[in-house]
Scaffold this active site. Structure first.
Site, short mmCIF file in Angstrom:
data_model
loop_
_atom_site.label_atom_id
_atom_site.label_comp_id
_atom_site.label_asym_id
_atom_site.label_seq_id
_atom_site.Cartn_x
_atom_site.Cartn_y
_atom_site.Cartn_z
N SER A 96 0.83 -1.21 0.00
CA SER A 96 0.00 0.00 0.00
C SER A 96 0.86 1.26 0.00
O SER A 96 0.33 2.36 -0.17
CB SER A 96 -0.95 0.01 1.21
OG SER A 96 -0.21 -0.03 2.42
N HIS A 97 2.18 1.13 0.20
CA HIS A 97 3.04 2.32 0.24
C HIS A 97 4.29 2.17 -0.63
O HIS A 97 5.28 2.85 -0.41
CB HIS A 97 3.37 2.69 1.69
CG HIS A 97 2.15 3.22 2.39
ND1 HIS A 97 1.19 2.38 2.91
CD2 HIS A 97 1.70 4.48 2.57
CE1 HIS A 97 0.21 3.11 3.42
NE2 HIS A 97 0.49 4.39 3.22
N ALA A 126 5.05 4.38 4.26
CA ALA A 126 5.08 3.49 5.42
C ALA A 126 5.97 4.13 6.49
O ALA A 126 6.90 4.89 6.18
CB ALA A 126 5.63 2.13 5.01
N LEU A 143 1.73 0.06 12.41
CA LEU A 143 0.30 -0.17 12.18
C LEU A 143 -0.52 1.10 12.21
O LEU A 143 -0.30 1.99 13.02
CB LEU A 143 -0.25 -1.17 13.21
CG LEU A 143 0.08 -0.99 14.69
CD1 LEU A 143 -0.91 -0.09 15.38
CD2 LEU A 143 0.11 -2.37 15.34
N GLY A 155 -4.75 3.28 2.12
CA GLY A 155 -4.14 2.70 0.92
C GLY A 155 -4.71 1.32 0.62
O GLY A 155 -4.94 0.97 -0.55
N ASP A 156 -4.95 0.54 1.66
CA ASP A 156 -5.49 -0.81 1.44
C ASP A 156 -6.97 -0.75 1.03
O ASP A 156 -7.45 -1.66 0.34
CB ASP A 156 -5.30 -1.67 2.69
CG ASP A 156 -3.87 -2.16 2.80
OD1 ASP A 156 -3.29 -2.54 1.76
OD2 ASP A 156 -3.31 -2.14 3.92
N ARG A 195 4.52 -16.08 14.43
CA ARG A 195 4.81 -14.95 13.54
C ARG A 195 4.86 -13.68 14.37
O ARG A 195 3.89 -13.30 15.02
CB ARG A 195 3.71 -14.84 12.48
CG ARG A 195 3.89 -13.67 11.50
CD ARG A 195 2.56 -13.20 11.05
NE ARG A 195 2.42 -12.37 9.91
CZ ARG A 195 2.88 -11.12 9.75
NH1 ARG A 195 3.70 -10.60 10.62
NH2 ARG A 195 2.53 -10.41 8.70
N PRO A 197 5.51 -9.45 14.46
CA PRO A 197 5.41 -8.33 13.52
C PRO A 197 6.78 -8.09 12.88
O PRO A 197 7.80 -8.16 13.55
CB PRO A 197 4.98 -7.15 14.40
CG PRO A 197 5.08 -7.60 15.81
CD PRO A 197 5.13 -9.09 15.83
N ASP A 242 8.09 -10.08 10.63
CA ASP A 242 8.57 -11.33 10.02
C ASP A 242 8.22 -11.43 8.54
O ASP A 242 9.06 -11.80 7.71
CB ASP A 242 7.97 -12.55 10.73
CG ASP A 242 8.64 -12.85 12.06
OD1 ASP A 242 9.61 -12.16 12.41
OD2 ASP A 242 8.17 -13.78 12.77
P1 NDP Z 1 -0.90 -4.24 8.86
O1 NDP Z 1 -2.20 -4.38 9.55
O2 NDP Z 1 -0.71 -4.96 7.59
O3 NDP Z 1 0.30 -4.68 9.82
C1 NDP Z 1 0.50 -4.03 11.02
C2 NDP Z 1 1.65 -4.66 11.79
O4 NDP Z 1 1.24 -5.92 12.31
C3 NDP Z 1 2.88 -4.93 10.94
O5 NDP Z 1 4.02 -4.66 11.70
C4 NDP Z 1 2.74 -6.41 10.60
O6 NDP Z 1 3.99 -7.06 10.38
C5 NDP Z 1 2.09 -6.95 11.85
N1 NDP Z 1 1.27 -8.12 11.62
C6 NDP Z 1 0.36 -8.27 10.65
N2 NDP Z 1 -0.24 -9.49 10.78
C7 NDP Z 1 0.32 -10.08 11.85
C8 NDP Z 1 0.15 -11.34 12.48
N3 NDP Z 1 -0.73 -12.23 12.04
N4 NDP Z 1 0.91 -11.63 13.56
C9 NDP Z 1 1.81 -10.73 14.03
N5 NDP Z 1 2.03 -9.54 13.47
C10 NDP Z 1 1.29 -9.20 12.40
O7 NDP Z 1 -0.57 -2.68 8.62
P2 NDP Z 1 -1.57 -1.47 8.44
O8 NDP Z 1 -2.53 -1.86 7.39
O9 NDP Z 1 -2.10 -1.04 9.75
O10 NDP Z 1 -0.57 -0.34 7.89
C11 NDP Z 1 -0.01 -0.52 6.61
C12 NDP Z 1 0.99 0.56 6.33
O11 NDP Z 1 0.34 1.80 6.09
C13 NDP Z 1 1.99 0.84 7.45
O12 NDP Z 1 3.29 0.77 6.92
C14 NDP Z 1 1.70 2.27 7.89
O13 NDP Z 1 2.81 3.02 8.32
C15 NDP Z 1 1.13 2.84 6.60
N6 NDP Z 1 0.32 4.03 6.87
C16 NDP Z 1 0.87 5.26 6.63
C17 NDP Z 1 0.15 6.40 6.92
C18 NDP Z 1 0.75 7.75 6.75
O14 NDP Z 1 0.09 8.73 7.09
N7 NDP Z 1 1.95 7.88 6.24
C19 NDP Z 1 -1.21 6.32 7.44
C20 NDP Z 1 -1.67 4.98 7.70
C21 NDP Z 1 -0.92 3.86 7.41
P3 NDP Z 1 4.55 -7.25 8.86
O15 NDP Z 1 5.03 -5.88 8.46
O16 NDP Z 1 5.63 -8.26 8.97
O17 NDP Z 1 3.41 -7.72 8.04
O1 PYC Z 2 -2.73 4.41 3.90
O2 PYC Z 2 -3.95 5.47 5.38
C1 PYC Z 2 -3.03 5.44 4.54
C2 PYC Z 2 -2.23 6.66 4.31
C3 PYC Z 2 -2.54 7.94 4.62
C4 PYC Z 2 -1.48 8.72 4.22
C5 PYC Z 2 -0.54 7.91 3.68
N1 PYC Z 2 -1.01 6.64 3.75
#
Ligand code: NDP
Ligand code: PYC
Length: 342
Positions: free
Chosen positions: A50-51, A126, A182, A190-191, A306, A308, A310
């Site tokens: 997503s990023h 991210a 997270l 993004g997702d 698993r 986070p 990994d």
């Molecule tokens: P996810 O829900 O995919 O994952 C969140 C965290 O949980 C990760 O560290 C992931 O590890 C871990 N994880 C996921 N599944 C498991 C599991 N089954 N067991 C243990 N750990 C787990 O991420 P989000 O969808 O919440 O966020 C996605 C990205 O969006 C992030 O990088 C975030 O920074 C970015 N984002 C950026 C924003 C911005 O304003 N710039 C705003 C919002 C989000 P792993 O990485 O290994 O999968």
């Molecule tokens: O995926 O929520 C998101 C996001 C917001 C800004 C950058 N990424």
């Protein structure tokens, strides 16, 4: 059966160079281009889909709209023994962090802890690339970023918070740092966009439509609807904390506070970011990394196989060994953006 997607394999360095050429061609300085390209290519390499390159059109439309300054020169301020501030000058957060990083690290090692408050910045990426390098150097790092109003606070009726991620990185005695990153919303924006493109419905409880009614349709969330915090009032409280730390403390905007309507195409939130960096060698016993290892071993023993980070590290390893697989038409699109008539 849908036709098989033709893939092209590209190395990290080649992808990063290609992305840097795109950024520079679309209005950033060479240094900003390099910062954004490394960040975006790292996300793609690690499977942070997503990023990764998915974000390129958003970056470019924001630059074209004049909403973000791709040539901004961040101004670093040494405010106190453990407090560094950066005015990103309306540019991206990553070059602002890069400019302040040496001073931040020096202060964290001297005082045991230091803060970096970034304001007047755009973060569209991210968050883990901002914290993981500190843990690679034996430090613990936390970061908080707010974004744009698209999340309804718990029990509320209108969008106020951003998707407001929190990232944490800690050194381990063995192996890669322990990192989580997270969004405090039920799903990152993004997702939601990726699900809408793929025609996938979302699980229950992720969002509401423009009438405030629960919906599983990603497009209804994007078209005037909103997301919900993860975990009800608990995620909502964390999201509120992110607004305070990333905006109120830094001097940046709250997610609801900026108005990008005068810049059609703007997508990069104009907010703030806080980093907290801790030197664990000042802690009791000076054995943080070993204690981290011990905790992970017990988590494995308790059945959590698993951790986070990994999945990301495994994807990184595959990308380093075999290259990054991308749809060939995506790579061609990137090449046109970098070198073609586009
Ligand atoms: P996810 O829900 O995919 O994952 C969140 C965290 O949980 C990760 O560290 C992931 O590890 C871990 N994880 C996921 N599944 C498991 C599991 N089954 N067991 C243990 N750990 C787990 O991420 P989000 O969808 O919440 O966020 C996605 C990205 O969006 C992030 O990088 C975030 O920074 C970015 N984002 C950026 C924003 C911005 O304003 N710039 C705003 C919002 C989000 P792993 O990485 O290994 O999968
Ligand atoms: O995926 O929520 C998101 C996001 C917001 C800004 C950058 N990424």
């Amino acid at each position: 059966m849908p036709p098989a997607v033709q893939l092209e394999t590209i190395g990290f360095a080649e992808l990063s160079t290609l992305l840097a050429a795109i950024f520079e061609r679309h209005g950033t300085s060479p240094h900003v281009a390099r910062c954004l390209a490394d960040n975006c290519a790292s996300a793609q390499r690690d499977g942070s889909d997503s990023h990764g390159i998915f974000r390129i059109p958003g970056y470019l439309s924001s630059l074209a709209s004049g909403w973000v300054d791709g040539r901004a020169e961040p101004v670093v301020e040494d405010l106190a023994p453990a407090f560094v501030s950066v005015d990103a000058a309306g540019g991206f957060a990553q070059p602002a962090l890069a400019a302040a990083r040496p001073l931040l690290e020096e202060k964290a090692r001297a005082a045991g802890i230091a803060l970096l408050a970034i304001r007047n910045s755009h973060h569209f990426a991210a968050l883990w690339p901002d914290v993981e390098p500190f843990a690679q150097q034996g430090l613990v790092a936390l970061s908080f970023v707010n974004s744009f109003a698209c999340v309804v606070p718990h029990g509320g009726h209108s969008a106020l918070f951003g998707t407001n991620p929190i990232a944490f990185a800690a050194p381990r005695a063995q192996g890669q740092p322990l990192v989580f990153d997270l969004a405090t919303s039920a799903i990152a924006n993004g997702d939601v966009q990726i699900a809408a493109r793929a025609g996938h419905r979302l699980p229950e409880g992720y969002g509401v439509d423009h009438h405030g009614q629960p919906t599983r349709e990603p497009q209804a969330i994007l078209d005037g609807g909103a997301l919900l915090p993860f975990g009800g009032y608990k995620g909502s409280a964390l999201s509120m904390m992110v607004e305070l730390l990333a905006a109120a403390l830094t001097g940046g905007h709250f997610s609801f506070e900026f108005d990008w309507s005068g810049h059609p195409g703007a997508q990069t939130p104009w907010t703030g970011q806080l980093l907290i960096v801790i030197d664990p060698s000042h802690g009791a016993g000076n054995n943080f990394a070993a204690r981290c290892e011990q905790l992970i071993a017990r988590m494995h023993g308790a059945g959590q196989q698993r951790q986070p980070g990994d999945r990301r590290y495994q994807q990184r390893l595959r990308s380093e060994r075999h290259g990054i697989n991308l749809p060939a038409d995506e790579v061609n699109r990137l090449r046109r953006l970098a070198f073609g008539d586009a």
